[in-house]
Design a protein around this motif. Structure first.
Motif, PDB file in Angstrom:
ATOM      1  N   THR A  76       0.693  -1.003   0.055  1.00  0.00           N
ATOM      2  CA  THR A  76       0.054   0.050  -0.152  1.00  0.00           C
ATOM      3  C   THR A  76       1.230   1.556  -0.013  1.00  0.00           C
ATOM      4  N   GLY A  77       0.131   2.542  -0.429  1.00  0.00           N
ATOM      5  CA  GLY A  77       1.053   3.810   0.069  1.00  0.00           C
ATOM      6  C   GLY A  77       0.695   4.756   0.835  1.00  0.00           C
ATOM      7  N   GLY A  78      -0.010   6.187   0.266  1.00  0.00           N
ATOM      8  CA  GLY A  78       0.480   6.316  -0.636  1.00  0.00           C
ATOM      9  C   GLY A  78      -0.199   5.988  -1.815  1.00  0.00           C
ATOM     10  N   GLU A  79       0.349   6.037  -3.239  1.00  0.00           N
ATOM     11  CA  GLU A  79      -0.115   4.788  -4.102  1.00  0.00           C
ATOM     12  C   GLU A  79       1.075   4.353  -4.551  1.00  0.00           C
ATOM     13  N   PRO A  80       1.115   2.896  -4.225  1.00  0.00           N
ATOM     14  CA  PRO A  80       1.621   2.731  -4.403  1.00  0.00           C
ATOM     15  C   PRO A  80       2.828   1.530  -5.461  1.00  0.00           C
ATOM     16  N   LEU A  81       1.415   2.193  -6.876  1.00  0.00           N
ATOM     17  CA  LEU A  81       2.068   2.209  -7.907  1.00  0.00           C
ATOM     18  C   LEU A  81       3.315   3.073  -8.484  1.00  0.00           C
ATOM     19  N   ILE A 104      -2.164  -6.021  -3.411  1.00  0.00           N
ATOM     20  CA  ILE A 104      -2.192  -4.269  -3.390  1.00  0.00           C
ATOM     21  C   ILE A 104      -3.362  -3.269  -3.554  1.00  0.00           C
ATOM     22  N   THR A 105      -3.441  -1.969  -2.860  1.00  0.00           N
ATOM     23  CA  THR A 105      -4.272  -1.715  -2.870  1.00  0.00           C
ATOM     24  C   THR A 105      -3.462  -0.055  -3.822  1.00  0.00           C
ATOM     25  N   THR A 106      -4.886   0.238  -4.289  1.00  0.00           N
ATOM     26  CA  THR A 106      -4.452   1.499  -5.042  1.00  0.00           C
ATOM     27  C   THR A 106      -5.667   1.809  -5.504  1.00  0.00           C
ATOM     28  N   ILE A 128      -9.399  -2.173  -5.082  1.00  0.00           N
ATOM     29  CA  ILE A 128      -9.229  -0.310  -5.737  1.00  0.00           C
ATOM     30  C   ILE A 128      -9.983  -0.076  -5.257  1.00  0.00           C
ATOM     31  N   SER A 129      -9.598   1.410  -5.024  1.00  0.00           N
ATOM     32  CA  SER A 129     -10.656   2.440  -3.805  1.00  0.00           C
ATOM     33  C   SER A 129     -10.916   3.249  -5.498  1.00  0.00           C
ATOM     34  N   LEU A 130     -12.026   3.522  -4.733  1.00  0.00           N
ATOM     35  CA  LEU A 130     -13.279   4.468  -5.743  1.00  0.00           C
ATOM     36  C   LEU A 130     -14.231   4.744  -4.989  1.00  0.00           C
ATOM     37  N   ILE A 197     -16.074   1.350   2.898  1.00  0.00           N
ATOM     38  CA  ILE A 197     -15.561   1.316   4.496  1.00  0.00           C
ATOM     39  C   ILE A 197     -16.177   2.261   5.640  1.00  0.00           C
ATOM     40  N   GLU A 198     -16.479   2.393   6.788  1.00  0.00           N
ATOM     41  CA  GLU A 198     -16.739   3.701   7.625  1.00  0.00           C
ATOM     42  C   GLU A 198     -15.645   4.963   7.608  1.00  0.00           C
ATOM     43  N   PHE A 199     -16.160   5.949   7.456  1.00  0.00           N
ATOM     44  CA  PHE A 199     -15.074   7.572   7.557  1.00  0.00           C
ATOM     45  C   PHE A 199     -14.081   7.199   8.808  1.00  0.00           C
ATOM     46  N   MET A 200     -13.237   6.698   8.767  1.00  0.00           N
ATOM     47  CA  MET A 200     -12.524   6.498  10.324  1.00  0.00           C
ATOM     48  C   MET A 200     -11.260   7.573  10.974  1.00  0.00           C
ATOM     49  N   ASP A 201     -11.057   9.033  11.847  1.00  0.00           N
ATOM     50  CA  ASP A 201     -10.320   9.099  12.673  1.00  0.00           C
ATOM     51  C   ASP A 201      -9.125   8.675  12.577  1.00  0.00           C
TER      52      ASP A 201
HETATM   53  N1  SAM Z   1      -3.296   5.166  -2.291  1.00  0.00           N
HETATM   54  C1  SAM Z   1      -3.872   4.300  -2.642  1.00  0.00           C
HETATM   55  C2  SAM Z   1      -5.449   3.788  -2.677  1.00  0.00           C
HETATM   56  O1  SAM Z   1      -6.032   5.019  -2.721  1.00  0.00           O
HETATM   57  O2  SAM Z   1      -6.346   2.457  -2.609  1.00  0.00           O
HETATM   58  C3  SAM Z   1      -3.737   3.306  -1.635  1.00  0.00           C
HETATM   59  C4  SAM Z   1      -3.231   4.674   0.105  1.00  0.00           C
HETATM   60  S1  SAM Z   1      -4.507   4.607   0.674  1.00  0.00           S
HETATM   61  C5  SAM Z   1      -4.282   5.426   2.040  1.00  0.00           C
HETATM   62  C6  SAM Z   1      -5.660   2.964   0.745  1.00  0.00           C
HETATM   63  C7  SAM Z   1      -7.328   3.609   1.456  1.00  0.00           C
HETATM   64  O3  SAM Z   1      -7.626   4.133   2.384  1.00  0.00           O
HETATM   65  C8  SAM Z   1      -8.408   3.756   0.293  1.00  0.00           C
HETATM   66  O4  SAM Z   1      -9.409   3.284   0.043  1.00  0.00           O
HETATM   67  C9  SAM Z   1      -8.863   4.877   1.334  1.00  0.00           C
HETATM   68  O5  SAM Z   1      -9.786   5.421   0.468  1.00  0.00           O
HETATM   69  C10 SAM Z   1      -8.904   4.657   2.311  1.00  0.00           C
HETATM   70  N2  SAM Z   1      -8.493   6.481   3.520  1.00  0.00           N
HETATM   71  C11 SAM Z   1      -7.741   7.383   3.302  1.00  0.00           C
HETATM   72  N3  SAM Z   1      -8.478   7.758   4.680  1.00  0.00           N
HETATM   73  C12 SAM Z   1      -9.032   7.135   5.411  1.00  0.00           C
HETATM   74  C13 SAM Z   1     -10.315   7.451   6.249  1.00  0.00           C
HETATM   75  N4  SAM Z   1     -10.455   8.338   7.145  1.00  0.00           N
HETATM   76  N5  SAM Z   1     -11.912   6.245   6.258  1.00  0.00           N
HETATM   77  C14 SAM Z   1     -11.407   5.440   5.701  1.00  0.00           C
HETATM   78  N6  SAM Z   1     -10.702   4.799   4.953  1.00  0.00           N
HETATM   79  C15 SAM Z   1      -9.682   6.138   4.538  1.00  0.00           C
END
Ligand code: SAM
Length: 339
Positions: A76-81, A104-106, A128-130, A197-201
Motif C-alpha cells: 500500500t502507500g501513498g500510491e504504491p504504483l 495491492i491497494t491502489t 481499488i479505491s473509488l 468503508i466507514e469514515f475513520m478517525d
Molecule cells: N493510494 C492507494 C489507494 O488509493 O487505495 C492506497 C493508499 S490509501 C491511504 C488506502 C485506502 O485508505 C483508500 O481506500 C482510502 O480511501 C482509505 N482511507 C484513507 N483515509 C481514510 C479514512 N479516514 N477512513 C477510511 N478510509 C480511509
C-alpha cells in the motif's frame, strides 16, 4: 508451510497474520479526507528515496515475518504504483516461503500500464479505491479534479489481466453518501465486490467527528430497500468486512465498520511504514524503528527478538476503546501508513 514457524500471540491472543507494507508516502490523488491539498501541497516534504526501505530490506523483513506465521502481504502507500518496479518486489515477496497471498491497494490509475506485469509477477489480488461513480462527486473527493474514467480503465485492465478485484469506497457524510446507490448499481452490474468503508478517525487532518460517519446499518438499509440483500458468513478468522449478497445472486458487497462495529478483537494486522517503522494499530501515534536495526548491521536474531517483544506486549484495540478513552494526539496519517 515451513516447520520453522513460531506463532506468537499478543495480549488478546491475536496472531500476526497480515503484513501491510507501505512502499511510498506520495500519491497522485489528494483525497480530501486523506491527503488534503491544503496540507499536502507542492512544498510538502515527502520522504527522500534514501529513507524508503529498499526492496532488499523489505524482503528481508517479509522473510522474518513469515517465520511468525504471517501469510498475507498487502502493498500500500501513498500510491504504491508510483514506486518503480513494483513487479520486481512482488516477484520477490511471492518467493518467500510461507507467504500465500500478495495483494495491492491502489487508486488504479497506473494499472492500465502495469496490471499485466503485476499479474505475471504473481500478484494475487487488487483492491481499488473509488469513492464515487459520478464525475462531479469524484472530481471533488480526489482533490485533483480527476474523472472516474482513468480509474474505470484501471479496473478493466486488472480484470483483463485476470486479477481478482474488490472496490473500496469510503463513505463520508456530506461528501459522497449520495453515491452509495449509484456505486452499488454500477458494480452489481459488473459483478465486482464493492466494499463500503466507514469514515475513520485516522490521522489529524481529516476533520473527523462522529457526525461525519455513515454507519454500516445506514448503508445496508439504503441498499437493501432497492436491491435486496442477504447476509453471508465470514470466510476466515479476522476478515474485516461484513459480507452480503444480492438476493438475485448477481454480486457481493461488504462493509468495513471500524467505527460502529469494531473488529479489533480479531485484528491480525501489523503495519510497516515506507520508512521502516512498525505499527501494531492503524490509530497509533508512535512506531518502532525497524529500519534503524536493518541499517545498523543487526542480525536477524536481534530483529526477531524485538518483534516478539513488540507483539507479545501488543494490547491496542483503539476502535473498541474509542468511546471510553481520551482522543490520541498526533496519530499517524493514513497516507503514511497505508490502508
Ligand atoms: N493510494 C492507494 C489507494 O488509493 O487505495 C492506497 C493508499 S490509501 C491511504 C488506502 C485506502 O485508505 C483508500 O481506500 C482510502 O480511501 C482509505 N482511507 C484513507 N483515509 C481514510 C479514512 N479516514 N477512513 C477510511 N478510509 C480511509
Amino acid at each position: 508451510m515451513s516447520t520453522l514457524v513460531q506463532y506468537v500471540l499478543d495480549k488478546h491472543e491475536r496472531p500476526m497474520k497480515d503484513l501491510r507494507i507501505s512502499v511510498i508516502d506520495q500519491c497522485n490523488f489528494r483525497c480530501t479526507y486523506c491527503m488534503p491539498a491544503e496540507i499536502f501541497g507542492d512544498d510538502y516534504a515527502f520522504m527522500p528515496q534514501s529513507e524508503l526501505l529498499s526492496f532488499d530490506e523489505i524482503v528481508r523483513l517479509v522473510k522474518i515475518f513469515a517465520q511468525f506465521g504471517t501469510e498475507k502481504v498487502r502493498i500500500t502507500g501513498g500510491e504504491p504504483l508510483m514506486r518503480k518496479n513494483m513487479d520486481e518486489l512482488i516477484t520477490r515477496i511471492k518467493q518467500v516461503e510461507g507467504i500465500q497471498d500478495v495483494a495491492i491497494t491502489t487508486n488504479a490509475v497506473f494499472l492500465v500500464r502495469q496490471a499485466k506485469k503485476l499479474k505475471a509477477a504473481g500478484l494475487d489480488r487488487v483492491n481499488i479505491s473509488l469513492d464515487a461513480i459520478e464525475d462531479d462527486v469524484f472530481k471533488k473527493t480526489n482533490g485533483r479534479g480527476i474523472k472516474t474514467a482513468p480509474v474505470i480503465k484501471g479496473i478493466e485492465a486488472a480484470r483483463e489481466a485476470g486479477l481478482p478485484i474488490k472496490i473500496n469506497m469510503v463513505v463520508k457524510k456530506g461528501m459522497n453518501e449520495d453515491q452509495i446507490l449509484p456505486m452499488a448499481r454500477y458494480f452489481k452490474e459488473t459483478g465486482d465486490t464493492l466494499r463500503f468503508i466507514e469514515f475513520m478517525d485516522v490521522g489529524n487532518h481529516n476533520g473527523w467527528n462522529m457526525d461525519t460517519v455513515v454507519s454500516k446499518k445506514e448503508i445496508i438499509d439504503e441498499i437493501h430497500q432497492e436491491l435486496p440483500l442477504e447476509t453471508l458468513e465470514p470466510k476466515y478468522y479476522g476478515e474485516v468486512a461484513n459480507r452480503y449478497r444480492y438476493k438475485d445472486g448477481s454480486a457481493e458487497i461488504g462493509v468495513i465498520s471500524s467505527v460502529t462495529d469494531a473488529f479489533c478483537s480479531s485484528c491480525t494486522r501489523v503495519r510497516l511504514s515506507a520508512d521502516g517503522k512498525l505499527f501494531t494499530c492503524l490509530f497509533a501515534s508512535e512506531g518502532y524503528d525497524i529500519k534503524k536495526m536493518l541499517r545498523s548491521d543487526e542480525e536477524d536474531k536481534a530483529i526477531i527478538s524485538k518483534l516478539v517483544k513488540i507483539w507479545t506486549r501488543r494490547d491496542d484495540q483503539y476502535s473498541i476503546d474509542r468511546k471510553n478513552k481520551k482522543p490520541v494526539k498526533n496519530k499517524i496519517e493514513m497516507s503514511y501508513i497505508g490502508g
